[in-house]
Design a protein around this motif. Sequence first.
Motif, mmCIF file in Angstrom:
data_model
loop_
_atom_site.group_PDB
_atom_site.id
_atom_site.type_symbol
_atom_site.label_atom_id
_atom_site.label_comp_id
_atom_site.label_asym_id
_atom_site.label_seq_id
_atom_site.Cartn_x
_atom_site.Cartn_y
_atom_site.Cartn_z
ATOM 1 N N SER A 119 -14.233 -1.134 3.623
ATOM 2 C CA SER A 119 -14.084 -1.355 2.263
ATOM 3 C C SER A 119 -12.954 -0.459 1.791
ATOM 4 C CB SER A 119 -15.469 -0.998 1.506
ATOM 5 O OG SER A 119 -15.853 0.307 1.384
ATOM 6 N N THR A 120 -12.397 0.642 2.652
ATOM 7 C CA THR A 120 -11.614 1.597 2.042
ATOM 8 C C THR A 120 -9.955 0.897 2.640
ATOM 9 O OG1 THR A 120 -12.818 3.235 2.576
ATOM 10 C CG2 THR A 120 -10.520 3.781 2.433
ATOM 11 N N LYS A 121 -9.295 0.819 1.538
ATOM 12 C CA LYS A 121 -7.846 0.210 1.764
ATOM 13 C C LYS A 121 -6.840 1.195 1.378
ATOM 14 C CE LYS A 121 -8.915 -4.533 0.660
ATOM 15 N NZ LYS A 121 -8.654 -5.684 -0.120
ATOM 16 N N TYR A 122 -5.824 1.432 2.477
ATOM 17 C CA TYR A 122 -4.768 2.246 2.272
ATOM 18 C C TYR A 122 -3.429 1.639 1.828
ATOM 19 C CZ TYR A 122 -7.830 5.758 4.121
ATOM 20 O OH TYR A 122 -8.918 6.643 4.199
ATOM 21 N N SER A 123 -2.638 1.838 1.044
ATOM 22 C CA SER A 123 -1.510 1.220 0.849
ATOM 23 C C SER A 123 -0.560 1.415 2.176
ATOM 24 C CB SER A 123 -0.749 1.636 -0.594
ATOM 25 O OG SER A 123 -0.096 2.902 -0.216
ATOM 26 N N ILE A 124 0.392 0.555 2.434
ATOM 27 C CA ILE A 124 1.351 0.612 3.589
ATOM 28 C C ILE A 124 2.093 2.099 3.570
ATOM 29 C CG2 ILE A 124 3.272 -0.548 2.596
ATOM 30 C CD1 ILE A 124 1.644 -0.783 6.374
ATOM 31 N N THR A 125 2.379 2.325 2.357
ATOM 32 C CA THR A 125 3.082 3.666 2.235
ATOM 33 C C THR A 125 2.374 4.666 2.591
ATOM 34 O OG1 THR A 125 4.261 2.772 0.523
ATOM 35 C CG2 THR A 125 4.111 5.190 0.524
ATOM 36 N N GLN A 126 1.168 4.726 2.161
ATOM 37 C CA GLN A 126 -0.051 5.890 2.509
ATOM 38 C C GLN A 126 -0.322 5.790 4.086
ATOM 39 O OE1 GLN A 126 -3.204 4.320 -0.243
ATOM 40 N NE2 GLN A 126 -3.094 6.271 -1.390
ATOM 41 N N PHE A 127 -0.442 4.621 4.389
ATOM 42 C CA PHE A 127 -0.474 4.571 5.920
ATOM 43 C C PHE A 127 0.364 4.974 6.792
ATOM 44 C CE2 PHE A 127 -0.835 2.226 9.952
ATOM 45 C CZ PHE A 127 -2.060 2.886 10.633
ATOM 46 N N ASN A 128 1.435 4.800 6.382
ATOM 47 C CA ASN A 128 2.807 5.149 7.001
ATOM 48 C C ASN A 128 2.795 6.904 6.997
ATOM 49 O OD1 ASN A 128 4.158 3.082 8.457
ATOM 50 N ND2 ASN A 128 5.150 2.391 6.322
ATOM 51 N N GLN A 129 2.363 7.327 5.795
ATOM 52 C CA GLN A 129 2.316 8.997 5.669
ATOM 53 C C GLN A 129 1.211 9.399 6.498
ATOM 54 O OE1 GLN A 129 0.875 9.922 1.867
ATOM 55 N NE2 GLN A 129 1.383 12.181 2.345
ATOM 56 N N ILE A 130 0.338 8.549 6.580
ATOM 57 C CA ILE A 130 -0.717 9.431 7.425
ATOM 58 C C ILE A 130 -0.392 9.354 9.107
ATOM 59 C CG2 ILE A 130 -3.149 8.988 8.275
ATOM 60 C CD1 ILE A 130 -3.881 7.595 5.569
ATOM 61 N N ILE A 131 0.265 8.117 9.529
ATOM 62 C CA ILE A 131 0.381 7.905 10.824
ATOM 63 C C ILE A 131 1.503 9.089 11.206
ATOM 64 C CG2 ILE A 131 -0.486 5.607 10.987
ATOM 65 C CD1 ILE A 131 2.226 4.770 11.231
ATOM 66 N N SER A 132 2.385 9.064 10.270
ATOM 67 C CA SER A 132 3.544 10.356 10.634
ATOM 68 C C SER A 132 3.267 11.536 11.039
ATOM 69 C CB SER A 132 4.600 10.051 9.471
ATOM 70 O OG SER A 132 3.947 10.771 8.193
ATOM 71 N N THR A 133 2.120 12.064 10.639
ATOM 72 C CA THR A 133 1.577 13.148 10.932
ATOM 73 C C THR A 133 1.385 13.280 12.464
ATOM 74 O OG1 THR A 133 -0.654 12.692 10.418
ATOM 75 C CG2 THR A 133 0.462 13.468 8.724
ATOM 76 N N GLN A 134 1.291 12.263 13.194
ATOM 77 C CA GLN A 134 1.076 12.445 14.566
ATOM 78 C C GLN A 134 2.442 11.650 15.104
ATOM 79 O OE1 GLN A 134 -1.848 13.827 15.708
ATOM 80 N NE2 GLN A 134 -1.898 14.213 13.539
ATOM 81 N N GLY A 135 3.374 11.626 14.429
ATOM 82 C CA GLY A 135 4.849 11.146 15.252
ATOM 83 C C GLY A 135 4.652 9.664 15.559
ATOM 84 N N LEU A 136 3.803 8.902 14.646
ATOM 85 C CA LEU A 136 3.688 7.458 15.014
ATOM 86 C C LEU A 136 4.277 6.646 14.213
ATOM 87 C CD1 LEU A 136 -0.207 7.627 15.955
ATOM 88 C CD2 LEU A 136 1.500 7.687 17.638
ATOM 89 N N THR A 137 4.855 5.633 14.459
ATOM 90 C CA THR A 137 5.235 4.516 13.539
ATOM 91 C C THR A 137 4.830 3.132 13.999
ATOM 92 O OG1 THR A 137 7.505 4.289 15.179
ATOM 93 C CG2 THR A 137 7.589 5.959 13.221
#
Length: 283
Positions: free
Chosen positions: A154-172
Amino acid sequence: MSVLLLFSLALILNVNTSAAASSNATLKVSSVDPANNAIIHDSQSIKVKYNKTVKSGKVWVVLKKGTGKSVTVNTEVKGNTLTITPKQALGIGKYSLTIHSGTVKDENGIGNKLLKTSFTVSPLTLAQMKDGIKRAEKYYANNGRLPNTVSYGSTKYSITQFNQIISTQGLTIKKPKVVSAAAAVSDVMKKASKYSYSSAAHTGKDMERIGSGDCWAMSDYLYTHLTAKGVKSRIIQYGTAYSSNHRSVQYYSNNRWVDVPYRTYFTTSMFNNTQSYGTVIRG
């Protein structure tokens, strides 16, 4: 009596020797919480435990966010533990911690060695990040754009938030090359046109092997090859004058389902669409 006295002296010497060895042991880090490269869900204090009791030295502790911005912290030394507490809760991001030499020292006045460690604050685990990336890339392949949100239950992350989260691990999110649907359909249909109609095959693979097949085989072939080219497709089934379970293929273009152009590439009416709706079998 003399034997007992010698034994007591030996015991005292052994205890004193052990204590001296412990006292002279090199000051080392026993553990760090969060561990190096760990992902934690919430802001917390950082605890660095040493192998001996320590006291404050020339305290020099630096905590920085991945952007390079320093984070203000409080430090406390108690027993064998140095506790570093951010003055404000840490937000999503990657953090690096540097504990300079001499920040703490043991009872002999010997200071710690330089320590560098890092951790990430994130609501998602690494496995969840990779799963979200896979789903976002699939969406891009089918729609030519990224999704507005990435959901976990039920939790949704905007694509901007998601990109911020995955960038912490060097992911894109990798954006595959979007092929023109019309061009891809044309290419697949040209290759499909060499196959003739027969009841000898019911799957795309068998049709390719034999050289002919029925509407089920052709639909399987078209769906498989269009999907491989990144074209969102589906197989529908419905009744006709010749069959109660005829199948044909459609692809998604300009926000609607479009029938593949059978008549442009096939002379037989057995490979055809007689209607644009039916039960969706695949896709």
